[in-house]
Design an enzyme around this catalytic site. Structure first.
Site, mmCIF file in Angstrom:
data_model
loop_
_atom_site.group_PDB
_atom_site.id
_atom_site.type_symbol
_atom_site.label_atom_id
_atom_site.label_comp_id
_atom_site.label_asym_id
_atom_site.label_seq_id
_atom_site.Cartn_x
_atom_site.Cartn_y
_atom_site.Cartn_z
ATOM 1 N N HIS A 33 4.815 -6.482 -4.361
ATOM 2 C CA HIS A 33 3.401 -6.700 -4.645
ATOM 3 C C HIS A 33 2.578 -5.456 -4.410
ATOM 4 C CE1 HIS A 33 1.942 -6.814 -0.456
ATOM 5 N NE2 HIS A 33 3.119 -7.299 -0.186
ATOM 6 N N TYR A 55 -11.282 -1.484 -0.042
ATOM 7 C CA TYR A 55 -11.331 -1.038 1.352
ATOM 8 C C TYR A 55 -10.089 -0.259 1.755
ATOM 9 C CZ TYR A 55 -7.981 -4.092 3.867
ATOM 10 O OH TYR A 55 -6.838 -4.664 4.366
ATOM 11 N N ARG A 56 -9.077 -0.273 0.904
ATOM 12 C CA ARG A 56 -7.783 0.298 1.277
ATOM 13 C C ARG A 56 -6.941 0.270 0.014
ATOM 14 N NH1 ARG A 56 -4.320 -3.158 5.689
ATOM 15 N NH2 ARG A 56 -2.591 -1.726 6.022
ATOM 16 N N ASP A 60 -1.307 -11.180 8.808
ATOM 17 C CA ASP A 60 -0.431 -12.264 8.334
ATOM 18 C C ASP A 60 1.014 -12.075 8.773
ATOM 19 O OD1 ASP A 60 -2.294 -13.734 6.394
ATOM 20 O OD2 ASP A 60 -2.518 -11.641 5.846
ATOM 21 N N TYR A 110 0.820 -1.211 0.000
ATOM 22 C CA TYR A 110 0.000 0.000 0.000
ATOM 23 C C TYR A 110 0.861 1.271 0.000
ATOM 24 C CZ TYR A 110 -3.823 -3.202 1.215
ATOM 25 O OH TYR A 110 -4.756 -4.215 1.213
#
Ligand code: ADP
Length: 585
Positions: A439, A520-521, A186, A124
């Site tokens: 990623h 959501y983000r 995680d 993000y």
């Protein structure tokens, strides 16, 4: 007030060359001259101490690309040029009064500040700011205390630098880990507070972190200190002072017990927002339920997905499924257990038969459901009967407890820890699916409905494969919805892959919005585009957010552009990043 114009890259030093004037950063804050920047830095040093201010003037910082030693100044998983989202300096306050002083200084100098707690917000944007040249406010370096663990109230009060692993270790040290559980995502290296303000999730019954937080302390953009919920009511045993070191005063005894206090509930506007710097947060801890049994159910066929989801909905809503379980695509588990070259020499997306072969080799299904039972044995036994009976209606479903699986690297052994709130780092491995793996997360919300999940799966998978990437995903199941997390793994040293993955994620946003699915983000680069999809009634939500932003932060110094919210002092149209924005220079 004059708008701050986007002068893309004009104020940046060419990478690899020495700064034009000693002390210049790679990127100056927008509209700030070299002299003004130096003045800001020397005043910041007076506030936090010389050793706690680092000007990012060399490319060395940009070489830091590891989760375990994260960069505090740039996006390690850069989809743009790695020097695009980069801070001019990182400033690490030691206490709340220093954060307040820094906010006052930044207002005076009109320098943008980007707070982060640990900077491991991988996928993000990490620690990087949305506006190049912002000051990175490293909240976690010094402010990393577990301020309280309250055994009878089952909560903790933490500062920004407390990671999930730290909080867990703290409970171990206090001898409370058998009694009180935390919830972890995680990976255990992120900040409890940072993850919660981003509305991140974990996997125990306390998996929705924002739902389980209780009470915040916040420095507002003008430097004032706020406590939310019951924290707004002072502890009557404390001397009455306004300002000063109020942050050191113990809070109201119900601050961490009741979220809402009196009047409008404010905490939500400090999540995924740019309205305050969060300096303390309460988080509820789960009381050991008296027994725990993790399990795995494998499903052999890709087409099993809708039926799995429909069964889950009924069980989750009835609370037979007590936690946030997940349905993982075979390649997510395969990637945890090896890189792509361990399974195939192809550089194309793996074909259906190859996925079947991998599932067979790993003794897994095409979909793998990781859940857990909580409670004393008789309770677990009854729940297990219902779970088995329900999923047993799917042909070929197989049921496992950890002791049934010998391979110690198997994902069930990792999930067995995660689902009881023990932090791990093992899931880092799937990023190495490709060489120089990085990623992006694409995270649309889905109904817990077989048809919806299947449609979302087929639409996203088709685009991912067309773009030449392997499709990797997991559905994490909340109280009424699923967070569908599509993991877009790419080689960050391959410009063509970066270009493709960037175009792909923008297309996915468009495709999903056309079906009423929102994310959501998201990553820094995509905040504008996603915010624009939440456009009910002529963008009233954005207009409201902007109004609040401008009222609380009239100079627009706190995280401008965060989640698409730009203060009026910025020319939004010029700063907006779109599919056409160049990925580099
Ligand atoms: P992680 O906990 O995963 O390392 P970060 O520390 O990178 O996460 O924080 C993720 C994002 O959350 C930041 O970029 C910022 O927008 C927001 N954030 C984190 N900590 C704070 C804080 N103390 N105050 C305000 N916003 C924060």
């Amino acid at each position: 007030m004059a708008s701050i114009k986007h002068e893309p890259l004009a104020y940046r030093q060419p990478i690899g060359s020495s700064p034009s004037s000693p002390g210049d950063p790679l990127a100056l804050p927008p509209g700030i001259s070299s002299e003004k920047f130096k003045e800001y830095i020397s005043r910041a040093k007076e506030i936090v101490g010389e050793e706690n201010v680092t000007v990012i003037s060399t490319v060395e910082e940009l070489q830091k690309e590891s989760y375990m030693e994260p960069s505090k100044a740039h996006d390690m998983f850069h989809v743009f040029d790695k020097e695009y989202f980069v801070a001019s300096a990182v400033v690490a306050p030691r206490k709340v009064t220093e954060v307040q002083a820094l906010m006052r200084l930044s207002n005076e100098a009109v320098v943008p500040v980007w707070p982060f707690s640990i900077g491991r917000n991988v996928g993000y944007g990490g620690a990087a700011p949305r506006v190049p040249g912002s000051i990175g406010l490293d909240m976690g370096r010094h402010m990393n205390r577990v301020l309280e663990v309250n055994e009878s109230g089952a909560y903790a009060l933490v500062e920004p630098g407390v990671t999930f692993a730290d909080l867990y270790e703290d409970l171990v040290k206090r001898g409370l880990d058998q009694k009180l559980w935390i919830d972890t995502p995680d990976l255990g290296g992120g900040s409890v507070l940072g993850n919660t303000v981003e509305r991140g999730v974990g996997y125990t019954p306390y998996g929705d972190h924002f739902m389980m937080h209780c009470g915040m302390e916040i420095v507002l953009p003008n430097g004032e200190l706020l406590r939310t919920g019951m924290g707004a009511m002072p502890d009557p045993t404390q001397p009455h002072v306004d300002g000063g070191s109020l942050d050191e005063q113990p809070g109201n005894k119900c601050w961490q017990l009741f979220n809402y206090g009196f009047g409008p509930y404010n905490d939500g506007i400090f999540t995924q927002s740019n309205l305050g710097v969060v300096t303390k947060m309460g988080i509820w801890l789960m009381v050991n339920p008296g027994g725990y049994q993790p399990y795995l159910i494998t499903f052999p066929k890709d087409e099993n997905l809708p039926k799995i989801v429909d069964i889950i909905r009924d069980l989750r809503l009835a609370m037979v499924l007590q936690n946030v379980p997940s349905i993982r695509h075979i390649l997510l588990d395969a990637a945890v257990m090896g890189s792509k070259t361990a399974y195939s020499s192809s550089d194309k997306p793996l074909a259906e038969e190859e996925l079947d072969a991998i599932a067979e080799k790993l003794n897994l299904g095409r979909w793998n459901f990781y859940g857990a039972l909580y409670g004393p044995e008789p309770v677990r036994n009854v729940l297990w009967q219902v779970v088995k009976q329900s999923f047993g209606t799917i042909d070929g479903a197989k049921f496992y407890f950890p002791e049934d699986i010998k391979d110690k690297n198997a994902v069930l052994h990792i999930r067995a820890k995660t689902l009881q709130g023990i932090p791990t780092y093992d899931e880092l491995k799937w990023v190495d699916w490709l060489p120089n793996g990085a990623h992006l997360f694409f995270s649309p919300i889905s109904k817990i409905s077989g048809d919806d999940a299947n449609l979302q799966y087929s639409i996203t998978r088709k685009r991912v494969l067309e773009a030449g990437f392997d499709f990797i995903c997991t559905f994490t199941i909340g109280m009424r919805e699923m967070h569908h997390i599509v993991c877009l793994v790419f080689n960050r040293d391959d410009p063509d892959q970066k270009r493709r993955v960037h175009a792909l994620i923008r297309q996915l946003i468009v495709d999903c919005a056309a079906h009423g699915w929102g994310e959501y983000r998201t990553h820094l680069a995509l905040m504008d585009q996603i915010a624009e999809t939440y456009n009910f009634n002529d963008n009233i939500q954005m207009r409201l957010n902007e109004k609040i932003k401008n009222a609380l932060d009239p100079k627009g110094i706190l995280a401008p552009g965060k989640n698409g919210i730009w203060p009026t002092s910025y020319d939004k149209a010029a700063w907006r990043l779109t599919a056409e924005s160049p990925l580099g220079r």
